[in-house]
Design an enzyme around this catalytic site. Sequence first.
Site, mmCIF file in Angstrom:
data_model
loop_
_atom_site.group_PDB
_atom_site.id
_atom_site.type_symbol
_atom_site.label_atom_id
_atom_site.label_comp_id
_atom_site.label_asym_id
_atom_site.label_seq_id
_atom_site.Cartn_x
_atom_site.Cartn_y
_atom_site.Cartn_z
ATOM 1 N N ARG A 89 0.850 -1.180 0.000
ATOM 2 C CA ARG A 89 0.000 0.000 0.000
ATOM 3 C C ARG A 89 0.896 1.245 0.000
ATOM 4 O O ARG A 89 2.077 1.175 0.358
ATOM 5 C CB ARG A 89 -0.894 0.025 1.237
ATOM 6 C CG ARG A 89 -1.798 -1.200 1.408
ATOM 7 C CD ARG A 89 -2.589 -1.087 2.701
ATOM 8 N NE ARG A 89 -3.539 -2.187 2.866
ATOM 9 C CZ ARG A 89 -3.288 -3.301 3.534
ATOM 10 N NH1 ARG A 89 -2.087 -3.485 4.090
ATOM 11 N NH2 ARG A 89 -4.207 -4.244 3.639
ATOM 12 N N LYS A 114 -1.689 -1.954 7.425
ATOM 13 C CA LYS A 114 -3.053 -1.609 7.788
ATOM 14 C C LYS A 114 -3.506 -2.499 8.939
ATOM 15 O O LYS A 114 -3.356 -3.706 8.899
ATOM 16 C CB LYS A 114 -3.979 -1.792 6.583
ATOM 17 C CG LYS A 114 -5.374 -1.254 6.799
ATOM 18 C CD LYS A 114 -6.178 -1.365 5.514
ATOM 19 C CE LYS A 114 -7.574 -0.802 5.706
ATOM 20 N NZ LYS A 114 -8.389 -0.916 4.468
ATOM 21 N N HIS A 175 -3.807 1.423 -5.836
ATOM 22 C CA HIS A 175 -4.537 0.204 -5.493
ATOM 23 C C HIS A 175 -4.678 -0.713 -6.702
ATOM 24 O O HIS A 175 -4.775 -1.940 -6.548
ATOM 25 C CB HIS A 175 -5.911 0.550 -4.913
ATOM 26 C CG HIS A 175 -6.261 -0.284 -3.717
ATOM 27 N ND1 HIS A 175 -5.526 -0.268 -2.543
ATOM 28 C CD2 HIS A 175 -7.242 -1.199 -3.509
ATOM 29 C CE1 HIS A 175 -6.049 -1.112 -1.681
ATOM 30 N NE2 HIS A 175 -7.088 -1.698 -2.243
ATOM 31 N N ARG A 178 -1.784 -2.914 -6.570
ATOM 32 C CA ARG A 178 -1.970 -3.973 -5.578
ATOM 33 C C ARG A 178 -2.864 -5.088 -6.115
ATOM 34 O O ARG A 178 -2.586 -6.279 -5.918
ATOM 35 C CB ARG A 178 -2.599 -3.379 -4.313
ATOM 36 C CG ARG A 178 -1.773 -3.562 -3.065
ATOM 37 C CD ARG A 178 -2.348 -2.771 -1.926
ATOM 38 N NE ARG A 178 -3.315 -3.525 -1.151
ATOM 39 C CZ ARG A 178 -2.998 -4.442 -0.236
ATOM 40 N NH1 ARG A 178 -1.730 -4.756 -0.014
ATOM 41 N NH2 ARG A 178 -3.925 -5.054 0.458
ATOM 42 N N HIS A 201 -4.447 -8.639 4.623
ATOM 43 C CA HIS A 201 -5.879 -8.537 4.911
ATOM 44 C C HIS A 201 -6.171 -9.119 6.291
ATOM 45 O O HIS A 201 -5.643 -10.166 6.649
ATOM 46 C CB HIS A 201 -6.699 -9.288 3.866
ATOM 47 C CG HIS A 201 -6.685 -8.650 2.517
ATOM 48 N ND1 HIS A 201 -6.966 -9.340 1.336
ATOM 49 C CD2 HIS A 201 -6.426 -7.366 2.139
ATOM 50 C CE1 HIS A 201 -6.874 -8.508 0.317
ATOM 51 N NE2 HIS A 201 -6.553 -7.320 0.768
ATOM 52 N N TYR A 210 -10.556 -12.440 -5.136
ATOM 53 C CA TYR A 210 -9.573 -12.938 -6.098
ATOM 54 C C TYR A 210 -9.779 -14.426 -6.397
ATOM 55 O O TYR A 210 -9.210 -14.948 -7.340
ATOM 56 C CB TYR A 210 -8.159 -12.702 -5.577
ATOM 57 C CG TYR A 210 -7.863 -11.254 -5.304
ATOM 58 C CD1 TYR A 210 -7.735 -10.345 -6.349
ATOM 59 C CD2 TYR A 210 -7.730 -10.782 -3.999
ATOM 60 C CE1 TYR A 210 -7.479 -8.998 -6.098
ATOM 61 C CE2 TYR A 210 -7.473 -9.448 -3.749
ATOM 62 C CZ TYR A 210 -7.355 -8.563 -4.792
ATOM 63 O OH TYR A 210 -7.116 -7.228 -4.542
#
Length: 227
Positions: A89, A114, A175, A178, A201, A210
């Site tokens: 990110r 994150k 993004h 990513r 995540h 995905y």
Amino acid sequence: MVESKTVLDKIDDVLEDYPDLEPEQFRYICKRLRNKHDLRVQQRSQEYPEYLEPSEVKEFYQAARELNQEDHTDKYLLVARLGINTGLRVSEMTALDVRDVKDEENNLHVVEGKGSKDRTTFIDDNTINLIRSYTDHRTSGPVFKVTKRSIQNWVKRIRERFNDRTGLDKDITPHTLRHTFATMQRYKGMDIEELKVLMGHSSVKTTEIYGRMQLNPEMREKYEKTV
């Protein structure tokens, strides 16, 4: 249950009769209509996110190289490769320290991504070499001494050059890079649980989008040639 169109027609009638409705009043009327006619709002199925095809990855890298040559820097290609080849990110790029790059293991330690969760992802030799060149082979300190806005602007410049080169009009953001990383890993056969860890995540539900992709050996080979 009545057709959605019927209720929408009623809402249109209300807007025609009362054009100066306050937002709160409009929402109240919509809620009453939904309840009265037992209208169920169908949730839109989540589409697969925008990503770059193998040929587009090559063009994106070439656009970054052109900007590097013009500005006498390594930053454009480095940011492109960190997004596409490591899945970082923008916030993780700005937090990246030279010491987080593990040359011998080809690993990248992502500190407090994150959700404040550290993780390890892989990094290829070409990207490592770009980091060493960009940082003048420093052994400590941040890789990028810039803000998130600066990196976003660098990606924007690459996008503009990419669109000029290809004649496309793709809205490429950090993004998007990513998503390209995640797509590449899925084409290479990575399962969802492993990809969840690499992407940082907190929930596998975020990664499951995905999983809708059909694995394709031919695409895998094409992506491998972009590295």
